[in-house]
Design an enzyme around this catalytic site. Structure first.
Site, PDB file in Angstrom:
ATOM      1  CB  CYS A  56      -0.852  -0.161   1.332  1.00 30.12           C
ATOM      2  SG  CYS A  56      -1.907  -1.433   1.321  1.00 30.12           S
ATOM      3  NE  ARG A 139      -2.718  -4.683  -2.725  1.00 26.44           N
ATOM      4  CZ  ARG A 139      -2.251  -3.933  -1.699  1.00 26.44           C
ATOM      5  NH1 ARG A 139      -2.370  -2.463  -1.639  1.00 26.44           N
ATOM      6  NH2 ARG A 139      -1.495  -4.404  -0.561  1.00 26.44           N
TER       7      ARG A 139
HETATM    8  C1  BEZ Z   1       0.523  -4.598   1.777  1.00 29.43           C
HETATM    9  O1  BEZ Z   1       1.756  -4.588   1.999  1.00 29.43           O
HETATM   10  O2  BEZ Z   1       0.242  -3.332   1.380  1.00 29.43           O
HETATM   11  C2  BEZ Z   1      -0.248  -5.871   2.330  1.00 29.43           C
HETATM   12  C3  BEZ Z   1       0.047  -6.983   2.077  1.00 29.43           C
HETATM   13  C4  BEZ Z   1      -0.706  -7.979   2.533  1.00 29.43           C
HETATM   14  C5  BEZ Z   1      -2.121  -7.645   3.238  1.00 29.43           C
HETATM   15  C6  BEZ Z   1      -2.410  -6.307   3.446  1.00 29.43           C
HETATM   16  C7  BEZ Z   1      -1.360  -5.360   2.907  1.00 29.43           C
END
Ligand code: BEZ
Length: 241
Positions: A56, A139
């Site tokens: 993110c 997402r």
């Molecule tokens: C992230 O790195 O943004 C992420 C990865 C797995 C679950 C939620 C967020």
């Protein structure tokens, strides 16, 4: 074996062509009333799973760096996660103060990030996918036009960061399709040939196949293209700065 999935238990999700579900919310840039506050503008409304997570973070830095490119096509960015406002503010400050990714650093996120701790907005937009995670938004990307209508929907799972060049391409392609009454083929970029509408609106199928419609080339009755120079596209879809 009987399929026990009850489709009635699946919450209704907005679809392409639907009006964007309306909501009011707190954001990092103040309260918003959506989509009313954005009337006359295009919007990319997107969700991310959680603040203070690496994928993110890389996405926010990329999107924030491209904000002006979207604005050049009359398009605003609005983010959302089920985190609270103070988490959002602390995360965005950390991104600005500490995070370097590719050639980006000191990145300030100035577009609104919605607080959605009740998950009301995420649920209304079908951003919660329990098979992936029942307490986080996936997402999701909703491209919403200047009349508040959903024009494209793209979903990615938690582990996969989005391609923001593709999102900008989607905005440009949709705006080009509207401005010139054309469709855009696979991987189209401004300056490449576009698909002309079905026979009738631009010559009959025979006229088009016979080469009688100026500028239109058909490789078969159903597959006709025409040139659309990049400068004409830009003049039509770019907003004055
Ligand atoms: C992230 O790195 O943004 C992420 C990865 C797995 C679950 C939620 C967020």
């Amino acid at each position: 074996m009987t399929d026990t999935t009850d489709v009635r238990a699946t919450p209704a999700m907005p679809r392409i062509g639907d009006p964007a579900p309306a909501f009011t919310a707190k954001t990092t840039q103040g309260d918003i009333s959506f989509p009313g506050d954005y009337a006359g503008r295009w919007v990319v409304l997107f969700s991310h799973p959680a603040d203070f997570t690496p994928v993110c973070t890389s996405e926010f830095m990329t999107f924030a760096t491209m904000e002006e490119q979207f604005a050049a096509y009359g398009t605003d960015l609005v983010g959302l996660s089920v985190d609270g406002l103070y988490s959002h503010i602390a995360w965005l400050r950390t991104i600005k103060d500490r995070i370097v990714y590719r050639d980006m650093e000191d990145v300030e996120v100035t577009f609104p990030l919605i607080e959605d701790i009740t998950m009301d907005v995420a649920r209304a937009y079908g951003m919660i996918m329990p098979g992936e995670d029942s307490t986080k938004a996936v997402r999701a990307v909703f491209v919403i036009d200047d009349k508040g209508v959903i024009r494209a929907i793209i979903y990615y799972p938690l582990s996969l960061g989005r391609n923001f060049d593709e999102l900008l391409r989607v905005v440009k392609a949709l705006r080009t399709a509207d401005a010139f009454d054309v469709a855009t083929p696979a991987d189209w970029r401004p300056g490449e040939r576009v698909i002309v509408p079905p026979a009738g609106s631009c010559g009959t199928a025979k006229e088009r196949m016979d080469g009688d419609v100026e500028g239109v080339e058909c490789v078969d009755w159903f597959f006709c293209t025409k040139d659309l120079p990049a400068d004409e596209v830009e003049a039509a879809i770019r907003v004055a700065s």
